[in-house]
Scaffold this motif. Structure first.
Motif, PDB file in Angstrom:
ATOM      1  N   MET A   1     -10.644 -11.817 -44.478  1.00  0.00           N
ATOM      2  CA  MET A   1      -9.544 -10.364 -44.596  1.00  0.00           C
ATOM      3  C   MET A   1     -10.375  -9.108 -43.799  1.00  0.00           C
ATOM      4  SD  MET A   1      -7.841  -8.044 -47.258  1.00  0.00           S
ATOM      5  CE  MET A   1      -6.959  -9.257 -47.888  1.00  0.00           C
ATOM      6  N   LEU A   2      -9.565  -8.743 -42.659  1.00  0.00           N
ATOM      7  CA  LEU A   2     -10.193  -7.663 -42.073  1.00  0.00           C
ATOM      8  C   LEU A   2      -9.203  -6.476 -42.299  1.00  0.00           C
ATOM      9  CD1 LEU A   2     -12.241  -6.199 -39.650  1.00  0.00           C
ATOM     10  CD2 LEU A   2     -10.106  -6.816 -38.196  1.00  0.00           C
ATOM     11  N   LEU A   3      -9.861  -5.353 -42.912  1.00  0.00           N
ATOM     12  CA  LEU A   3      -9.202  -4.205 -42.823  1.00  0.00           C
ATOM     13  C   LEU A   3      -9.731  -3.152 -42.342  1.00  0.00           C
ATOM     14  CD1 LEU A   3      -9.189  -4.139 -46.820  1.00  0.00           C
ATOM     15  CD2 LEU A   3      -7.356  -4.736 -45.556  1.00  0.00           C
ATOM     16  N   ALA A   4      -9.115  -2.646 -40.998  1.00  0.00           N
ATOM     17  CA  ALA A   4      -9.530  -1.662 -40.058  1.00  0.00           C
ATOM     18  C   ALA A   4      -8.628  -0.382 -40.109  1.00  0.00           C
ATOM     19  CB  ALA A   4      -9.735  -2.385 -38.837  1.00  0.00           C
ATOM     20  N   SER A   5      -9.479   0.654 -39.965  1.00  0.00           N
ATOM     21  CA  SER A   5      -8.541   1.822 -39.801  1.00  0.00           C
ATOM     22  C   SER A   5      -9.475   2.915 -39.219  1.00  0.00           C
ATOM     23  CB  SER A   5      -8.778   2.506 -41.413  1.00  0.00           C
ATOM     24  OG  SER A   5      -9.990   2.849 -41.992  1.00  0.00           O
ATOM     25  N   ALA A   6      -8.691   3.984 -38.577  1.00  0.00           N
ATOM     26  CA  ALA A   6      -9.366   5.306 -37.818  1.00  0.00           C
ATOM     27  C   ALA A   6      -8.520   6.298 -38.490  1.00  0.00           C
ATOM     28  CB  ALA A   6      -9.164   4.733 -36.370  1.00  0.00           C
ATOM     29  N   GLY A   7      -9.308   7.375 -38.535  1.00  0.00           N
ATOM     30  CA  GLY A   7      -8.906   8.647 -38.797  1.00  0.00           C
ATOM     31  C   GLY A   7      -8.125   8.901 -40.439  1.00  0.00           C
ATOM     32  N   LEU A  87     -16.835 -12.790 -37.968  1.00  0.00           N
ATOM     33  CA  LEU A  87     -15.496 -12.704 -38.312  1.00  0.00           C
ATOM     34  C   LEU A  87     -15.266 -14.240 -38.957  1.00  0.00           C
ATOM     35  CD1 LEU A  87     -13.476 -10.894 -35.708  1.00  0.00           C
ATOM     36  CD2 LEU A  87     -14.410  -9.953 -37.932  1.00  0.00           C
ATOM     37  N   PRO A  88     -14.724 -14.246 -39.990  1.00  0.00           N
ATOM     38  CA  PRO A  88     -14.563 -15.773 -40.907  1.00  0.00           C
ATOM     39  C   PRO A  88     -13.227 -16.215 -40.074  1.00  0.00           C
ATOM     40  CG  PRO A  88     -13.513 -14.304 -42.223  1.00  0.00           C
ATOM     41  CD  PRO A  88     -14.113 -13.125 -41.224  1.00  0.00           C
ATOM     42  N   ASP A  89     -13.342 -17.583 -40.102  1.00  0.00           N
ATOM     43  CA  ASP A  89     -12.251 -18.268 -39.455  1.00  0.00           C
ATOM     44  C   ASP A  89     -10.859 -18.082 -40.522  1.00  0.00           C
ATOM     45  OD1 ASP A  89     -13.703 -19.774 -37.946  1.00  0.00           O
ATOM     46  OD2 ASP A  89     -14.326 -21.470 -39.141  1.00  0.00           O
TER      47      ASP A  89
END
Length: 133
Positions: A1-7, A87-89
């Motif tokens: 899982m990727l959790l990406a945020s900005a601001g 990054l995982p498969d």
């Protein structure tokens, strides 16, 4: 899982990380946050602590201005660059923040072979329609 945020997009992502930590998740999680400077990063210390509480989680931060803090790991300078992030498969990504940030991260994920159907996002920022007729 990727959790990406900005601001201020950090707020919904923080809730997701908190849920994972509270439920004792052991799934691999990569957490990414981008901001202008460490002082602008809402919930910076709370996010770091929650990621530290997850056994299979990593935190990567980018700040537009160089960081004078003693943060560990040291934040990156500039905009998010996923080329050096493992990054995982079968990655499922959740993006939250301003539209330009999400476009950039989404494009990088697509180039890395993440299917568009596995990239979920929510615009979290200024109203994009203000000032338009």
């Amino acid at each position: 899982m990727l959790l990406a945020s900005a601001g201020i997009g950090a707020t919904p992502i923080l809730s997701m990380v908190e849920h994972l930590a509270t439920t004792g998740s052991t799934r691999p999680v990569t957490v990414i946050h981008a901001d202008r400077a460490p002082a602008d990063h809402a919930h910076r210390e709370e996010l770091k602590q929650l990621v530290d509480d997850l056994p299979e989680a990593t935190l990567h931060r980018w700040y537009e201005t160089p960081c004078e803090c003693a943060c560990s790991p040291a934040p990156n300078v500039g905009t998010v660059d996923l080329t050096r992030i493992d990054l995982p498969d079968r990655l499922v990504a959740y993006l939250c923040g301003p539209l330009p940030f999400m476009r950039g991260v989404r494009s990088q994920l697509l180039r890395r072979g993440v299917p568009a159907s596995d990239i979920h996002y929510e615009v979290f920022g200024p109203d994009l329609w203000l000032g338009r007729d």
